[in-house]
Design a protein around this motif. Structure first.
Motif, PDB file in Angstrom:
ATOM      1  N   LEU A 167      -0.022  48.048 -17.729  1.00 30.89           N
ATOM      2  CA  LEU A 167      -1.341  47.278 -17.659  1.00 30.89           C
ATOM      3  C   LEU A 167      -1.225  45.966 -17.241  1.00 30.89           C
ATOM      4  O   LEU A 167      -2.310  45.252 -17.288  1.00 30.89           O
ATOM      5  N   GLN A 168       0.010  45.535 -16.702  1.00 31.38           N
ATOM      6  CA  GLN A 168       0.318  44.358 -16.299  1.00 31.38           C
ATOM      7  C   GLN A 168      -0.401  43.119 -17.121  1.00 31.38           C
ATOM      8  O   GLN A 168      -1.136  42.250 -16.528  1.00 31.38           O
ATOM      9  N   VAL A 169       0.338  43.048 -18.374  1.00 31.26           N
ATOM     10  CA  VAL A 169      -0.265  42.023 -19.601  1.00 31.26           C
ATOM     11  C   VAL A 169       0.673  40.833 -19.429  1.00 31.26           C
ATOM     12  O   VAL A 169       1.772  41.044 -19.202  1.00 31.26           O
ATOM     13  N   LYS A 170      -0.091  39.875 -19.212  1.00 31.10           N
ATOM     14  CA  LYS A 170       0.515  38.635 -19.655  1.00 31.10           C
ATOM     15  C   LYS A 170      -0.171  37.842 -20.561  1.00 31.10           C
ATOM     16  O   LYS A 170      -1.360  37.883 -21.344  1.00 31.10           O
ATOM     17  N   GLU A 171       0.740  37.280 -21.479  1.00 28.86           N
ATOM     18  CA  GLU A 171       0.412  36.422 -22.656  1.00 28.86           C
ATOM     19  C   GLU A 171       0.330  34.863 -22.410  1.00 28.86           C
ATOM     20  O   GLU A 171       1.227  34.601 -21.837  1.00 28.86           O
ATOM     21  N   ASN A 172      -0.483  34.002 -23.090  1.00 28.31           N
ATOM     22  CA  ASN A 172      -0.591  32.901 -23.026  1.00 28.31           C
ATOM     23  C   ASN A 172       0.255  32.226 -23.933  1.00 28.31           C
ATOM     24  O   ASN A 172       0.075  31.952 -24.971  1.00 28.31           O
ATOM     25  N   GLU A 173       1.433  31.860 -23.244  1.00 30.37           N
ATOM     26  CA  GLU A 173       2.516  31.434 -24.038  1.00 30.37           C
ATOM     27  C   GLU A 173       2.474  30.167 -24.937  1.00 30.37           C
ATOM     28  O   GLU A 173       2.825  29.805 -25.849  1.00 30.37           O
ATOM     29  N   SER A 174       1.756  29.272 -24.111  1.00 27.13           N
ATOM     30  CA  SER A 174       1.354  27.991 -24.651  1.00 27.13           C
ATOM     31  C   SER A 174       0.556  28.093 -25.761  1.00 27.13           C
ATOM     32  O   SER A 174       0.715  27.273 -26.849  1.00 27.13           O
ATOM     33  N   LEU A 175      -0.294  29.186 -25.869  1.00 33.09           N
ATOM     34  CA  LEU A 175      -1.223  29.116 -26.802  1.00 33.09           C
ATOM     35  C   LEU A 175      -0.658  29.940 -28.092  1.00 33.09           C
ATOM     36  O   LEU A 175      -0.858  29.528 -29.214  1.00 33.09           O
ATOM     37  N   LEU A 176       0.203  30.856 -27.690  1.00 33.27           N
ATOM     38  CA  LEU A 176       1.058  31.455 -28.825  1.00 33.27           C
ATOM     39  C   LEU A 176       2.082  30.344 -29.346  1.00 33.27           C
ATOM     40  O   LEU A 176       2.110  30.520 -30.795  1.00 33.27           O
ATOM     41  N   ALA A 177       2.470  29.569 -28.885  1.00 31.63           N
ATOM     42  CA  ALA A 177       3.317  28.281 -29.393  1.00 31.63           C
ATOM     43  C   ALA A 177       2.483  27.551 -30.302  1.00 31.63           C
ATOM     44  O   ALA A 177       2.892  27.234 -31.750  1.00 31.63           O
TER      45      ALA A 177
END
Length: 667
Positions: free
Chosen positions: A379-389
């Motif tokens: 699904l070509q998923v990308k997570e918002n790493e800065s928001l996850l942190a």
């Protein structure tokens, strides 16, 4: 709703086709390539061809123009019914949704990444079932309430032991010195031979991955860390079934062993002299109460599933009926007889057991992680790493405080509209995650003791599972049409049951009105009263024939026949007395109806017939035709329904697209 299932799975003539999906599942399509439009609801080429091909799977020869037109008309009528059922909201009831969701959960399984992975893992386990491994191990367990440092220390110790073994130290002595497996003191860590499904999965996978003589890296299982050494590998001989005769020994009574041994030797000598006494000896002397009633039989078993001494002796037997000399186990002395052998079961036979093992074992976590990785890639998923942190930090900050405070902080944050996860297919913002949390914490006042990871992981799994299903519907035509077929079958059943089938059965007034208007359709053809009598095989009914041949047909003849001929021999003949429509009975129509008595011989079977006076054609009474009438009334109601729907809805047919479809079928 069992009838419903049968209906829509076999409803070829009624076209169990596609339904108009909900907004979240709609597949974008050009407004110019539609095939049928019913008040704005569009059906396309894919839908029609799927249904047409399915209904013509067994058809021979090309599709003629008239057949095409007939099928197309049926398709239009079907789409009208589906449109009406949707407009009535028949798919909105809880019962309908629950049943459809159950179907959908089964239908989607073969298409999911999870199922494909699971199937592959099950095949690996099954392949291991064809081999046996003989291995020893050294187990190092974690101390109670072990910290990360404790776990690391155990891991380092396991590596140290592996190094000693690889440098030439005796593995059995190392097991006696270090292993925390209670049996290591006596067996020096040896586990004997085993096959798949007999050890915990991480241990099994590691052992089967080693060559003979190879020592594993530390293997983590629920029991601790294992260091494994493979000693031998060989083909799995499959399963055997044996019966046995047991004379028990008792550890607390040492003198019982010599008495038991003497008794078993005597029984063995008796069997050597006369093997046919096996069943009698087992019934009389065996002290295994669980098996003696079944002549000593125990269930089928394979290598590694029974005490080693018993197993070794049992597998040494070559042909059914062979029996062993006395065998000593912890339970006493046995004589074992081979009853049968069979190979490793087929994959389909053992699949439920393997599946259960994978799902409930540590393998399930590994599969879940792999599925998540594949979903992200597909699904070509990308997570918002800065928001996850940021979220991880907030969870740590609010530990021990009411969940309500964290939810308030998240809802009031300036960045609460930011995207958390996005792909080429869908996006999910922080608000979506907040909603998930709100449903996960019905009690907002309870202290937060969950880590961000523990909350985010199930959220991500649920989200990507939903996205994968929606992606499948949009991009996999087979899955899309199969889902449509099931939903439409259910919709059609509900509509037809409500508007036609059940209504026709219950509407007695409508039945009577329909009968009066169509009474000319319900006529008795020319009939004749008939007494038909058949001789039972080997019986002489010449006396009955003589008696009947000179008589005139009478309605009460049946009772006379019973009294006169069946009192002494009830099996002399069988008979029936009824009115028969002549032209619907080829055999009767072939007789000379001017003659009342007939005797025929066909295939050695004697039949006597006595006919009464011809009854001319006449109208049937309502009660005499109710079954057929209800069927006709149902067809009448269905035609009325279609007529009403044709008036209710505007139907547009794309004639160009329709012709293109037919031309493609001709080729």
């Amino acid at each position: 709703m069992n009838l419903k299932h049968i209906y829509f799975l076999l409803s070829g003539i009624l076209f169990a086709g596609a339904f108009q999906v909900t907004d979240q599942n709609k597949v974008s399509q050009s407004r110019t390539d539609y095939l049928i439009r019913i008040d704005g609801t569009v059906s396309d080429r894919e839908e029609f061809l799927y249904i047409l091909n399915k209904n013509r799977q067994r058809a021979e020869g090309p599709l003629s123009k008239s057949q095409f037109e007939e099928n197309f008309e049926l398709f239009v009528n079907y789409k009208l019914k589906v449109k009406y059922a949707m407009d009535l909201g028949l798919d909105k009831s809880k019962e309908f949704r629950d049943e459809f969701d159950t179907f959908k959960a089964d239908i989607i399984k073969p298409y999911l990444l999870e199922n494909q992975l699971e199937e592959g893992e099950m095949q690996k386990v099954y392949e291991r079932m064809h081999e046996m491994v003989k291995a020893s191990h050294i187990l190092l367990q974690f101390p109670p309430n072990a910290s990360k440092e404790d776990s690391l220390a155990v891991f380092r110790m396991a590596h140290k032991i592996k190094a000693e073994a690889e440098n030439g130290a005796d593995f059995g002595q190392l097991a006696q010195e270090y292993s925390e497996d209670p049996s290591a003191e006596s067996n020096k860590g040896s586990l004997g031979y085993f096959t798949a499904l007999q050890m915990v999965l991480p241990f099994e996978e590691a052992a089967f991955g080693l060559s003979t003589g190879e020592i594993s890296d530390p293997v983590l299982s629920d029991f601790g860390y294992h260091v494994i050494r493979v000693e031998d590998r060989k083909k799995n001989p499959g399963q055997i079934r044996v019966s046995h005769l047991l004379i028990r020994t008792h550890a607390e009574q040492p003198e019982s062993e010599s008495m038991a041994e003497k008794k078993i030797v005597e029984l063995y000598q008796t069997l050597q002299a006369d093997p046919e006494q096996w069943s009698e000896l087992v019934t009389s002397y065996s002290e295994d109460q669980g098996s003696k009633a079944d002549q000593g039989l125990i269930p089928w078993f394979g290598v590694g599933s029974i005490v080693p001494e018993f197993e070794k002796a049992a597998f040494s037997l070559e042909k059914a009926g062979d029996f062993t000399p006395p065998v000593k186990t912890e339970y006493g002395f046995h004589i074992i007889r081979l009853e049968g052998r069979r190979p490793v079961p087929s994959f389909e036979e053992v699949k439920p057991v393997i599946q259960s093992r994978i799902i409930r074992g540590s393998k399930s976590n590994m599969l879940r992680d792999k599925v998540l990785a594949l979903q992200k890639d597909k699904l070509q998923v990308k997570e918002n790493e800065s928001l996850l942190a940021v979220l991880n930090k907030l969870f740590n900050t609010f530990q021990g405080k009411p969940v309500r405070e964290l939810l308030n902080e998240l809802s009031e944050a300036a960045w609460n509209s930011d995207q958390l996860i996005h792909s080429d297919w869908k996006t999910a913002g922080l608000k979506n995650f907040i909603s998930f949390m709100e449903s996960a914490f019905p009690d907002k006042e309870r202290p937060l003791n969950d880590t961000f990871e523990a909350m985010y992981n199930p959220y991500l799994q649920d989200l990507l599972a939903t996205w994968e299903e929606e992606y499948l519907y949009a991009h996999n035509a087979d899955y899309r049409q199969l889902i449509n077929e099931y939903k439409n079958g259910m919709l059609l059943f509900e509509l037809m049951n409500q508007e036609v089938w059940q209504k026709a059965v219950e509407d007695s007034t409508g039945q009577q009105d329909y009968f009066r208007q169509n009474s000319h359709e319900y006529l008795w053809e020319e009939r004749v009263p008939a007494l038909i009598l058949k001789a039972q095989p080997g019986k002489d009914i010449s006396g009955v024939a003589d008696w009947l041949s000179g008589r005139t047909y009478e309605p009460e003849m049946a009772s006379t026949l019973k009294e006169k001929f069946l009192q002494d021999d009830p099996l002399l003949f069988t008979f029936e007395q009824k009115e028969v429509e002549i032209h619907k009975n080829e055999w009767l129509a072939s007789l000379d109806l001017e003659q009342s008595f007939h005797k025929t011989e066909v295939g050695g079977e004697t039949t006597l017939v006595l006919l009464g006076e011809l009854i001319p054609s006449a109208p049937k009474k309502f009660e005499e035709t109710r079954g057929k009438l209800i069927q006709d009334y149902q067809q009448y109601l269905e035609k009325k329904l279609l007529s009403r729907l044709n008036e209710k809805y505007t139907i547009q047919i794309n004639e160009d697209e329709k012709e293109k479809i037919y031309q493609s079928l001709e080729k």
